[in-house]
Write a protein that holds these residues in place. Structure first.
Motif, PDB file in Angstrom:
ATOM      1  N   ARG A  31       6.111  15.917   3.658  1.00  0.00           N
ATOM      2  CA  ARG A  31       5.887  16.823   4.671  1.00  0.00           C
ATOM      3  C   ARG A  31       6.910  17.324   5.446  1.00  0.00           C
ATOM      4  O   ARG A  31       7.237  18.193   5.734  1.00  0.00           O
ATOM      5  N   LEU A  32       7.942  16.168   5.608  1.00  0.00           N
ATOM      6  CA  LEU A  32       9.216  16.393   6.277  1.00  0.00           C
ATOM      7  C   LEU A  32      10.358  17.079   5.436  1.00  0.00           C
ATOM      8  O   LEU A  32      10.973  18.015   5.817  1.00  0.00           O
ATOM      9  N   GLY A  33      10.089  17.016   4.172  1.00  0.00           N
ATOM     10  CA  GLY A  33      10.885  17.363   3.309  1.00  0.00           C
ATOM     11  C   GLY A  33      12.626  16.613   3.258  1.00  0.00           C
ATOM     12  O   GLY A  33      13.392  17.447   2.746  1.00  0.00           O
ATOM     13  N   VAL A  34      12.511  15.641   4.199  1.00  0.00           N
ATOM     14  CA  VAL A  34      14.001  15.138   4.238  1.00  0.00           C
ATOM     15  C   VAL A  34      13.795  13.666   4.212  1.00  0.00           C
ATOM     16  O   VAL A  34      12.631  13.018   4.068  1.00  0.00           O
ATOM     17  N   VAL A  35      14.651  12.816   4.349  1.00  0.00           N
ATOM     18  CA  VAL A  35      14.784  11.322   4.134  1.00  0.00           C
ATOM     19  C   VAL A  35      15.052  10.880   5.483  1.00  0.00           C
ATOM     20  O   VAL A  35      16.305  10.826   5.964  1.00  0.00           O
ATOM     21  N   PRO A  36      14.049  10.339   6.379  1.00  0.00           N
ATOM     22  CA  PRO A  36      14.337   9.932   7.924  1.00  0.00           C
ATOM     23  C   PRO A  36      14.988   8.376   7.614  1.00  0.00           C
ATOM     24  O   PRO A  36      14.540   7.525   6.464  1.00  0.00           O
ATOM     25  N   SER A  37      15.743   7.783   8.264  1.00  0.00           N
ATOM     26  CA  SER A  37      16.417   6.399   8.493  1.00  0.00           C
ATOM     27  C   SER A  37      15.314   5.752   8.362  1.00  0.00           C
ATOM     28  O   SER A  37      14.360   6.101   9.196  1.00  0.00           O
ATOM     29  N   TYR A  38      15.191   4.474   7.882  1.00  0.00           N
ATOM     30  CA  TYR A  38      14.228   3.603   8.263  1.00  0.00           C
ATOM     31  C   TYR A  38      13.961   3.014   9.809  1.00  0.00           C
ATOM     32  O   TYR A  38      12.715   2.725   9.850  1.00  0.00           O
ATOM     33  N   TYR A  39      14.664   3.251  10.713  1.00  0.00           N
ATOM     34  CA  TYR A  39      14.633   3.134  12.020  1.00  0.00           C
ATOM     35  C   TYR A  39      13.528   4.168  12.538  1.00  0.00           C
ATOM     36  O   TYR A  39      13.097   3.931  13.822  1.00  0.00           O
ATOM     37  N   LEU A  40      13.533   5.331  12.107  1.00  0.00           N
ATOM     38  CA  LEU A  40      12.635   6.409  12.659  1.00  0.00           C
ATOM     39  C   LEU A  40      11.058   5.977  12.356  1.00  0.00           C
ATOM     40  O   LEU A  40      10.139   6.300  13.144  1.00  0.00           O
ATOM     41  N   ALA A  74      10.831  14.588  -5.557  1.00  0.00           N
ATOM     42  CA  ALA A  74       9.991  14.914  -6.444  1.00  0.00           C
ATOM     43  C   ALA A  74       9.761  13.808  -7.441  1.00  0.00           C
ATOM     44  O   ALA A  74       8.580  13.317  -8.101  1.00  0.00           O
ATOM     45  N   GLU A  75      11.082  13.421  -8.037  1.00  0.00           N
ATOM     46  CA  GLU A  75      10.779  12.251  -8.967  1.00  0.00           C
ATOM     47  C   GLU A  75      10.951  10.947  -8.541  1.00  0.00           C
ATOM     48  O   GLU A  75      10.541  10.042  -9.192  1.00  0.00           O
ATOM     49  N   HIS A  76      11.355  10.532  -7.274  1.00  0.00           N
ATOM     50  CA  HIS A  76      11.430   9.333  -6.903  1.00  0.00           C
ATOM     51  C   HIS A  76      10.707   9.196  -5.233  1.00  0.00           C
ATOM     52  O   HIS A  76      11.239   7.972  -4.729  1.00  0.00           O
ATOM     53  N   GLY A  77      10.040   9.959  -4.892  1.00  0.00           N
ATOM     54  CA  GLY A  77       9.519  10.114  -3.592  1.00  0.00           C
ATOM     55  C   GLY A  77       8.645   8.621  -3.335  1.00  0.00           C
ATOM     56  O   GLY A  77       8.621   8.143  -2.244  1.00  0.00           O
ATOM     57  N   ASP A  78       8.034   8.224  -4.233  1.00  0.00           N
ATOM     58  CA  ASP A  78       7.350   6.796  -4.003  1.00  0.00           C
ATOM     59  C   ASP A  78       8.392   5.711  -3.781  1.00  0.00           C
ATOM     60  O   ASP A  78       7.965   4.864  -2.743  1.00  0.00           O
ATOM     61  N   ALA A  79       9.165   5.702  -4.489  1.00  0.00           N
ATOM     62  CA  ALA A  79      10.272   4.468  -4.118  1.00  0.00           C
ATOM     63  C   ALA A  79      11.114   4.496  -2.833  1.00  0.00           C
ATOM     64  O   ALA A  79      11.289   3.713  -2.136  1.00  0.00           O
ATOM     65  N   PHE A  94      20.931   6.761  -3.488  1.00  0.00           N
ATOM     66  CA  PHE A  94      20.764   8.151  -4.089  1.00  0.00           C
ATOM     67  C   PHE A  94      21.462   8.148  -5.325  1.00  0.00           C
ATOM     68  O   PHE A  94      21.145   8.661  -6.428  1.00  0.00           O
ATOM     69  N   ALA A  95      22.578   7.693  -5.230  1.00  0.00           N
ATOM     70  CA  ALA A  95      23.588   7.566  -6.703  1.00  0.00           C
ATOM     71  C   ALA A  95      22.975   7.013  -7.561  1.00  0.00           C
ATOM     72  O   ALA A  95      22.920   7.465  -9.018  1.00  0.00           O
ATOM     73  N   ARG A 114       9.076   2.151   4.160  1.00  0.00           N
ATOM     74  CA  ARG A 114       7.817   1.849   4.548  1.00  0.00           C
ATOM     75  C   ARG A 114       7.147   2.625   5.510  1.00  0.00           C
ATOM     76  O   ARG A 114       6.696   2.598   6.490  1.00  0.00           O
ATOM     77  N   MET A 115       7.183   3.935   5.028  1.00  0.00           N
ATOM     78  CA  MET A 115       6.421   5.381   5.551  1.00  0.00           C
ATOM     79  C   MET A 115       5.746   5.731   4.395  1.00  0.00           C
ATOM     80  O   MET A 115       5.997   5.487   3.517  1.00  0.00           O
ATOM     81  N   PRO A 116       4.596   6.515   4.872  1.00  0.00           N
ATOM     82  CA  PRO A 116       3.822   7.264   3.608  1.00  0.00           C
ATOM     83  C   PRO A 116       4.602   8.261   2.890  1.00  0.00           C
ATOM     84  O   PRO A 116       5.462   8.745   3.485  1.00  0.00           O
ATOM     85  N   ARG A 117       4.290   8.124   2.006  1.00  0.00           N
ATOM     86  CA  ARG A 117       4.950   9.340   0.833  1.00  0.00           C
ATOM     87  C   ARG A 117       4.644  10.658   1.500  1.00  0.00           C
ATOM     88  O   ARG A 117       5.401  11.726   1.597  1.00  0.00           O
TER      89      ARG A 117
END
Length: 421
Positions: free
Chosen positions: A236-245, A217-222, A174-175, A228-231
């Protein structure tokens, strides 16, 4: 200052050494002891470690030993990064659950339980020997499954804090996206080890501006691509889950995918063979680029920061760690181990307050915590019935037929590591 690394013969240790060398002002290590029963690979790793220190002008001494008691004697902190059964056991964890249509993974699901059963008794034995030799030493656990292992240590009264690299990985990512320094990024990181969500990304500290909506909004695709989850899911979650999710949110897709390629353990085993050949080169005095593919990115920075804070150095006062809940998440027992931002100093880690969680996250956290309770009981007391109950409770298993079959497979594949089997 003396530190000991149990599992010091790991091919990943040079990453840790590189961090110690670069960040010596934060953690001024005078003696670093690498402890490992595999004497042959320990010497290869130890040799490279000494060359890395020498190249970077670190004055500290690096010692290698297969004698645990001697290695941890007088240590201010002991880092645990062991893998009971090696990559061979990991390969089994990642394959036999697939036979029942369940995710094969070394830290969650049936494979994660197998790893916990192998690991908890060994770690507790090591911790007891550390306590006999040096009762004031801190134990920093990087050994998976970190949440269960850390809870076992704390339950037994050890001075322990669990560490994972997921949060620091997000912080660095994120930084970079925000074009700020990592120290400016504070994560509202909440959950259990390998079951976490970034509910906010704040600039400047816990009370800073939340820029997570801007990031999405600006980097959602990346971000979604890295997970490896759908944008659409991330939005819809509005948060960033760990990739283990992904093992929970796309379970069946992951099972199909894992069934079509070699296990991650097989990939890592091949990588380790190549790395050890590199380490044997006396001219090599820096961590090779291949090590970046080994996993555990930024572990060294997180470990240095945590050890420094615990030992009264210059480490960050607030860090993401695994520690006792103590009412932080009111729907969990106080002695559950959670992974959140905590204030860390020489007395240990105290979780910061977190907002009330959406039931979507709280429900899964509660469910997996119940599984971890049963998993720890099985690891401590053994018995087929306890293993079965833990598997039945896990949301990635959860069906009688699967739990019954997986119990038999787990015991059959791990009998040599289970004293009760």
């Amino acid at each position: 200052m003396k530190l000991a690394v149990v599992g010091g013969g790991s091919t990943y240790t040079p990453e840790l050494i590189d961090g110690f060398a670069r960040l010596r002002d934060t953690l001024p290590v005078e003696e670093l002891v690498l402890v490992d029963p595999a004497a042959d690979r320990l010497e290869l790793v130890g040799g490279l470690a000494r060359r890395i220190f020498a190249r970077q002008g670190h004055p500290g001494k690096i010692v290698t030993t297969s004698d645990l008691d001697a290695g941890v004697a007088g240590a201010d902190a002991v880092l645990l990064q062991l893998r009971v059964g090696g990559q061979a056991a990991r390969n089994q964890d990642e394959t036999w659950p697939l036979e029942c249509g369940c995710v094969g993974q070394e830290t969650t699901g049936a494979g994660g339980l197998a790893k916990a059963l192998r690991t908890v008794p060994v770690v507790l034995d090591i911790a007891e020997r550390v306590r006999r030799t040096n009762p004031d030493a801190w134990i920093i656990d990087f050994t998976n499954p970190v949440g269960i292992v850390t809870r076992a240590l704390l339950q037994a009264g050890h001075k322990a804090v669990g560490l994972c690299n997921v949060a620091i990985g997000f912080q660095r990512k994120f930084a970079a996206l925000l074009d700020v320094t990592p120290g400016e990024v504070h994560l509202d990181h909440v959950g259990l080890n390998h079951l976490t969500w970034e509910l906010g990304v704040r600039l400047g500290g816990p009370d800073g501006e939340d820029v997570l909506p801007k990031l999405l909004a600006e980097h959602g695709d990346a971000i979604a691509g890295d997970l490896r989850m759908p944008r659409q899911l991330v939005d819809r979650l509005g948060v960033v889950p760990s990739y283990y999710l992904r093992y929970f949110y796309a379970h069946d897709e992951v099972v199909r995918e894992l069934g079509t390629k070699p296990s991650r353990a097989a990939e890592v085993a091949a990588m380790e063979k190549e790395l050890l050949e590199m380490y044997s080169d006396p001219a090599l005095d820096e961590k090779p680029a291949l090590l970046g593919k080994r996993g555990g990115a930024f572990y060294s920075e997180a470990a240095v920061d945590l050890a420094s804070a615990l030992l009264g150095g210059g480490g960050s006062a607030v860090q993401v760690v695994n520690t006792s809940n103590r009412g932080t998440l009111p729907f969990l027992p106080d002695d559950a181990v959670i992974e959140v931002q905590a204030r860390v100093d020489g007395t240990g880690a105290v979780p910061l307050a977190v907002p009330a969680l959406d039931p979507l996250y709280a429900g899964l956290i509660g469910h997996v915590t119940a599984y971890e309770d049963l998993a720890l009981d099985a690891a401590l007391r053994g018995g087929r019935d306890r293993v079965f109950k833990a598997l039945l409770a896990h949301p990635l298993v959860g069906q009688f037929e699967y739990a019954e079959a997986l119990t038999d497979k787990l015991i059959a594949h791990n009998r040599e590591h289970l004293a009760w089997a």
